[in-house]
Enzyme design. Structure first.
Site, PDB file in Angstrom:
ATOM      1  N   GLY A 134       0.820  -1.245   0.038  1.00 45.26           N
ATOM      2  CA  GLY A 134       0.011   0.016   0.060  1.00 45.26           C
ATOM      3  C   GLY A 134       0.827   1.238  -0.166  1.00 45.26           C
ATOM      4  O   GLY A 134       1.966   1.376  -0.473  1.00 45.26           O
TER       5      GLY A 134
ATOM      6  N   VAL B  28       2.394   3.029   2.485  1.00 43.57           N
ATOM      7  CA  VAL B  28       3.588   2.693   3.208  1.00 43.57           C
ATOM      8  C   VAL B  28       4.612   1.772   2.444  1.00 43.57           C
ATOM      9  O   VAL B  28       5.892   2.075   2.552  1.00 43.57           O
ATOM     10  CB  VAL B  28       3.219   2.648   4.760  1.00 43.57           C
ATOM     11  CG1 VAL B  28       4.788   2.472   5.494  1.00 43.57           C
ATOM     12  CG2 VAL B  28       2.465   3.536   5.365  1.00 43.57           C
TER      13      VAL B  28
ATOM     14  N   ARG C 226       3.309  -1.788  19.603  1.00 48.12           N
ATOM     15  CA  ARG C 226       4.007  -0.754  20.157  1.00 48.12           C
ATOM     16  C   ARG C 226       4.466  -0.712  21.422  1.00 48.12           C
ATOM     17  O   ARG C 226       5.497  -0.288  22.045  1.00 48.12           O
ATOM     18  CB  ARG C 226       3.523   0.507  19.425  1.00 48.12           C
ATOM     19  CG  ARG C 226       3.607   0.690  18.203  1.00 48.12           C
ATOM     20  CD  ARG C 226       3.216   2.315  17.670  1.00 48.12           C
ATOM     21  NE  ARG C 226       3.125   2.248  16.199  1.00 48.12           N
ATOM     22  CZ  ARG C 226       2.199   2.727  15.340  1.00 48.12           C
ATOM     23  NH1 ARG C 226       1.021   3.220  16.133  1.00 48.12           N
ATOM     24  NH2 ARG C 226       2.229   2.775  14.173  1.00 48.12           N
TER      25      ARG C 226
ATOM     26  N   CYS D 170       2.544   7.982  13.088  1.00 45.10           N
ATOM     27  CA  CYS D 170       3.370   9.090  12.489  1.00 45.10           C
ATOM     28  C   CYS D 170       3.081  10.491  13.340  1.00 45.10           C
ATOM     29  O   CYS D 170       3.996  11.303  13.152  1.00 45.10           O
ATOM     30  CB  CYS D 170       2.609   9.160  11.234  1.00 45.10           C
ATOM     31  SG  CYS D 170       0.875   8.865  11.149  1.00 45.10           S
TER      32      CYS D 170
ATOM     33  N   GLN E  16      -4.215  16.049  10.293  1.00 42.83           N
ATOM     34  CA  GLN E  16      -3.576  14.877   9.395  1.00 42.83           C
ATOM     35  C   GLN E  16      -4.362  14.561   8.302  1.00 42.83           C
ATOM     36  O   GLN E  16      -5.429  14.724   7.976  1.00 42.83           O
ATOM     37  CB  GLN E  16      -3.808  13.774  10.504  1.00 42.83           C
ATOM     38  CG  GLN E  16      -3.200  13.727  11.687  1.00 42.83           C
ATOM     39  CD  GLN E  16      -3.205  12.691  12.761  1.00 42.83           C
ATOM     40  OE1 GLN E  16      -3.350  12.889  14.070  1.00 42.83           O
ATOM     41  NE2 GLN E  16      -2.898  11.306  12.115  1.00 42.83           N
TER      42      GLN E  16
ATOM     43  N   GLY F 297      -2.449   9.356   5.768  1.00 39.31           N
ATOM     44  CA  GLY F 297      -2.709   8.633   7.093  1.00 39.31           C
ATOM     45  C   GLY F 297      -3.429   7.393   7.330  1.00 39.31           C
ATOM     46  O   GLY F 297      -3.237   6.655   7.899  1.00 39.31           O
TER      47      GLY F 297
ATOM     48  N   LYS G 239      -2.409   7.013  21.256  1.00 38.04           N
ATOM     49  CA  LYS G 239      -1.222   6.544  20.908  1.00 38.04           C
ATOM     50  C   LYS G 239      -0.056   7.762  21.323  1.00 38.04           C
ATOM     51  O   LYS G 239       0.996   7.412  21.516  1.00 38.04           O
ATOM     52  CB  LYS G 239      -0.978   6.317  19.420  1.00 38.04           C
ATOM     53  CG  LYS G 239      -1.772   5.151  18.992  1.00 38.04           C
ATOM     54  CD  LYS G 239      -2.020   4.878  17.673  1.00 38.04           C
ATOM     55  CE  LYS G 239      -2.825   3.779  17.061  1.00 38.04           C
ATOM     56  NZ  LYS G 239      -2.859   3.592  15.650  1.00 38.04           N
TER      57      LYS G 239
ATOM     58  N   ARG H 138      -8.607  14.929  11.163  1.00 40.45           N
ATOM     59  CA  ARG H 138      -8.428  14.697   9.615  1.00 40.45           C
ATOM     60  C   ARG H 138      -8.724  15.681   8.811  1.00 40.45           C
ATOM     61  O   ARG H 138      -9.873  16.347   9.082  1.00 40.45           O
ATOM     62  CB  ARG H 138      -9.133  13.351   9.343  1.00 40.45           C
ATOM     63  CG  ARG H 138      -8.886  12.635   8.152  1.00 40.45           C
ATOM     64  CD  ARG H 138      -7.658  12.257   8.080  1.00 40.45           C
ATOM     65  NE  ARG H 138      -7.400  10.751   8.774  1.00 40.45           N
ATOM     66  CZ  ARG H 138      -6.392  10.351   9.199  1.00 40.45           C
ATOM     67  NH1 ARG H 138      -5.293  10.793   8.741  1.00 40.45           N
ATOM     68  NH2 ARG H 138      -6.353   9.118  10.092  1.00 40.45           N
TER      69      ARG H 138
ATOM     70  N   HIS I 167       1.418  15.678   7.680  1.00 42.54           N
ATOM     71  CA  HIS I 167       0.664  16.092   8.855  1.00 42.54           C
ATOM     72  C   HIS I 167       1.077  17.317   9.431  1.00 42.54           C
ATOM     73  O   HIS I 167       2.415  17.435   9.640  1.00 42.54           O
ATOM     74  CB  HIS I 167       0.843  14.867   9.972  1.00 42.54           C
ATOM     75  CG  HIS I 167      -0.044  13.707   9.661  1.00 42.54           C
ATOM     76  ND1 HIS I 167      -0.823  13.299   8.709  1.00 42.54           N
ATOM     77  CD2 HIS I 167       0.024  12.510  10.463  1.00 42.54           C
ATOM     78  CE1 HIS I 167      -1.234  12.089   8.667  1.00 42.54           C
ATOM     79  NE2 HIS I 167      -0.770  11.332   9.763  1.00 42.54           N
TER      80      HIS I 167
HETATM   81  N1  LIG Z   1      -0.136   5.833   6.160  1.00 39.37           N
HETATM   82  C1  LIG Z   1       0.579   6.474   7.138  1.00 39.37           C
HETATM   83  O1  LIG Z   1       0.759   7.612   7.341  1.00 39.37           O
HETATM   84  C2  LIG Z   1       0.920   5.588   8.240  1.00 39.37           C
HETATM   85  C3  LIG Z   1       1.990   5.953   9.201  1.00 39.37           C
HETATM   86  C4  LIG Z   1       2.319   5.171   9.969  1.00 39.37           C
HETATM   87  C5  LIG Z   1       2.000   3.950  10.148  1.00 39.37           C
HETATM   88  N2  LIG Z   1       1.038   3.422   9.213  1.00 39.37           N
HETATM   89  C6  LIG Z   1       0.842   1.816   9.282  1.00 39.37           C
HETATM   90  O2  LIG Z   1       1.441   1.281   8.249  1.00 39.37           O
HETATM   91  C7  LIG Z   1       0.665   0.117   7.703  1.00 39.37           C
HETATM   92  C8  LIG Z   1       0.162   0.341   6.344  1.00 39.37           C
HETATM   93  O3  LIG Z   1      -0.389   1.623   5.899  1.00 39.37           O
HETATM   94  P1  LIG Z   1      -1.031   1.782   4.637  1.00 39.37           P
HETATM   95  O4  LIG Z   1      -1.126   3.513   4.703  1.00 39.37           O
HETATM   96  O5  LIG Z   1       0.242   1.722   3.348  1.00 39.37           O
HETATM   97  O6  LIG Z   1      -2.242   1.102   4.242  1.00 39.37           O
HETATM   98  P2  LIG Z   1      -2.728   0.274   2.886  1.00 39.37           P
HETATM   99  O7  LIG Z   1      -2.366   1.630   1.760  1.00 39.37           O
HETATM  100  O8  LIG Z   1      -4.130   0.307   3.249  1.00 39.37           O
HETATM  101  O9  LIG Z   1      -1.795  -0.908   2.353  1.00 39.37           O
HETATM  102  C9  LIG Z   1      -2.188  -2.049   3.273  1.00 39.37           C
HETATM  103  C10 LIG Z   1      -1.249  -3.238   2.781  1.00 39.37           C
HETATM  104  O10 LIG Z   1      -1.215  -4.193   3.639  1.00 39.37           O
HETATM  105  C11 LIG Z   1      -1.369  -5.543   2.900  1.00 39.37           C
HETATM  106  N3  LIG Z   1      -1.934  -6.360   3.727  1.00 39.37           N
HETATM  107  C12 LIG Z   1      -3.304  -6.300   4.608  1.00 39.37           C
HETATM  108  N4  LIG Z   1      -3.568  -7.311   5.437  1.00 39.37           N
HETATM  109  C13 LIG Z   1      -2.343  -8.236   5.087  1.00 39.37           C
HETATM  110  C14 LIG Z   1      -1.917  -9.490   5.454  1.00 39.37           C
HETATM  111  N5  LIG Z   1      -2.594 -10.307   6.370  1.00 39.37           N
HETATM  112  N6  LIG Z   1      -0.831 -10.134   5.095  1.00 39.37           N
HETATM  113  C15 LIG Z   1       0.085  -9.403   4.215  1.00 39.37           C
HETATM  114  N7  LIG Z   1      -0.283  -8.021   3.801  1.00 39.37           N
HETATM  115  C16 LIG Z   1      -1.560  -7.570   4.122  1.00 39.37           C
HETATM  116  C17 LIG Z   1      -2.423  -5.140   1.965  1.00 39.37           C
HETATM  117  O11 LIG Z   1      -2.420  -6.032   0.740  1.00 39.37           O
HETATM  118  P3  LIG Z   1      -3.018  -6.039  -0.648  1.00 39.37           P
HETATM  119  O12 LIG Z   1      -2.391  -4.923  -1.338  1.00 39.37           O
HETATM  120  O13 LIG Z   1      -2.737  -7.260  -1.061  1.00 39.37           O
HETATM  121  O14 LIG Z   1      -4.452  -5.682  -0.556  1.00 39.37           O
HETATM  122  C18 LIG Z   1      -1.832  -3.621   1.312  1.00 39.37           C
HETATM  123  O15 LIG Z   1      -0.860  -3.889   0.491  1.00 39.37           O
HETATM  124  C19 LIG Z   1      -0.822   0.380   8.712  1.00 39.37           C
HETATM  125  O16 LIG Z   1      -0.352  -0.672   9.873  1.00 39.37           O
HETATM  126  C20 LIG Z   1      -0.466   1.588   9.224  1.00 39.37           C
HETATM  127  O17 LIG Z   1      -1.293   1.827  10.469  1.00 39.37           O
HETATM  128  C21 LIG Z   1       0.653   4.349   8.185  1.00 39.37           C
END
Ligand SMILES: NC(=O)c1ccc[n+]([C@@H]2O[C@H](COP(=O)([O-])OP(=O)(O)OC[C@H]3O[C@@H](n4cnc5c(N)ncnc54)[C@H](OP(=O)(O)O)[C@@H]3O)[C@@H](O)[C@H]2O)c1
Length: 339
Positions: A13, A15, A100, A129, A156, A160, A215, A237, A244
């Site tokens: 995704g 990140v 965490r 974040c 934010q 995010g 958090k 948001r 952010h």
């Molecule tokens: N976005 C931010 O600002 C931010 C900041 C800090 C931390 N985070 C954390 O980083 C993580 C990812 O965030 P994101 O924004 O990248 O989310 P996202 O765009 O929704 O992407 C999530 C990804 O996780 C994969 N996934 C979900 N369940 C899985 C599983 N059981 N096994 C393997 N892969 C799995 C999905 O696979 P598919 O593509 O195949 O569906 C997708 O590629 C989250 O935990 C979030 O809380 C995000």
């Protein structure tokens, strides 16, 4: 030639993709990068084609660093595969919130508390974040004037929430311009031309607070090793695609000197001071998006509270708030001979 590492990125995704870009951009010493997600496919990332594999325990065979960027929660990647990857010999660096606060899991911002990486048990957590962005600005000041209390309001970006939220804001903007009915799937309210004071789930531990706010409270105390610091946050948001912003009031044990604080922040690693309010110069997320550093401006003595400062802090939530911080943790572990 130094050692090279086999790397897995779990999640493709926002990140996960940024993680691959940052690994390449920072010339991380990798042999190969394997991208894992829920299903097989090809993804174009950083100008290269990656064959995404379905995540399995066997997928972690021979992996040195596994960067987890999958969805949080029970069916999420970290809960399902995180500790199993550690058993396979990988160092796991997890972006999500599942572990965490686990006592065996260091929660690390390399510029702030890299010493917490010593005696690690193979599983390291990347902080939230908003906490990373806030503490990049506050930790250098905490070393000089001890922090007593923090009150933060966040603004934010939709990135995010993940890729679906970015699509939702984009779609609603187009619908608005075309005078169509705005449709929503991700947020409980329209995000386009609105603000939503709600990030995460309601907390039982801190009644009335949402989990993103909790958090910021708990992670700050763990990272700074200061359970006595009082923190209150309101996380909001806003219809910004990426970056952010945070309005922070921080109270210290003694009266801080504003000029000295500016000097401390100018010299702090990973922090940029952008603070000329007389010329309308202060950080804005549209300018900060894509940058490695956290930007601070509007530093001033708080007029309502003794020993306190107000400031405005902005960072790229996907970069320093997530992918870049995780890669910096791995770089720091290599430098500290912890792998
Ligand atoms: N976005 C931010 O600002 C931010 C900041 C800090 C931390 N985070 C954390 O980083 C993580 C990812 O965030 P994101 O924004 O990248 O989310 P996202 O765009 O929704 O992407 C999530 C990804 O996780 C994969 N996934 C979900 N369940 C899985 C599983 N059981 N096994 C393997 N892969 C799995 C999905 O696979 P598919 O593509 O195949 O569906 C997708 O590629 C989250 O935990 C979030 O809380 C995000």
């Amino acid at each position: 030639m130094g050692r090279k590492f086999n790397v897995a990125v779990v999640g493709a995704g926002l990140v996960g993709k940024k993680m691959v870009e940052v690994l390449i951009e920072r010339e991380f010493p990798f042999n190969k990068i394997k991208v894992l997600a829920t299903r097989e496919r090809e993804e174009h990332i950083a100008g290269r084609i990656f064959k995404v594999e379905k995540t399995t325990v066997e997928g972690f065979d021979g992996i040195d660093f596994a960067f987890f960027a999958g969805t949080e929660g029970e069916k999420g990647a970290s809960q399902e595969f995180g500790w199993k990857a550690v058993e396979k010999g990988a160092i796991v660096i997890d972006n999500g919130g599942d572990f965490r606060m686990h006592p065996d899991v260091p929660l690390v911002i390399p510029e702030v508390n890299s010493h917490h990486l010593k005696n690690h048990k193979g599983f390291i957590a990347n902080p939230n974040c908003s906490t990373i962005i806030m503490l990049m600005a506050l930790a250098p000041l905490h070393k000089r004037y001890r922090i007593k209390r923090i009150i933060a309001s966040t603004y934010q970006a939709v990135s995010g929430t993940g890729s679906k939220a970015v699509e939702e804001l984009d779609r609603q903007v187009h619908q608005y311009v075309k005078k169509e009915q705005l449709t929503k799937d991700v947020y409980p309210h329209t995000i386009c031309f609105n603000v939503i004071p709600h990030i995460g789930n309601l907390s039982e531990q801190f009644p009335g607070y949402y989990s993103e706010e909790v958090k910021m409270i708990l992670e700050t105390r763990k990272i700074l090793d200061c359970p006595e610091i009082l923190v209150s946050a309101t996380c909001v948001r806003v219809p910004v695609f990426n970056g952010h912003s945070e309005a922070i009031t921080v109270q210290f044990d003694s009266q801080p000197d504003v000029d000295e604080c500016r000097k401390i922040l100018s010299a702090a690693e990973g922090v940029k001071l952008v603070d000329q309010p007389e010329n309308a110069v202060y950080p804005c997320p549209i300018d900060v998006s894509g940058s490695d550093d956290v930007f601070v401006g509007r530093i001033r003595k708080n007029s309502a509270m003794e020993n306190a400062l107000d400031m405005w802090v902005v960072g790229d939530n996907i970069k320093k708030g997530a992918a870049q911080n995780a890669v910096q943790i791995a770089e720091t572990m290599i430098r500290m001979n912890l792998i």
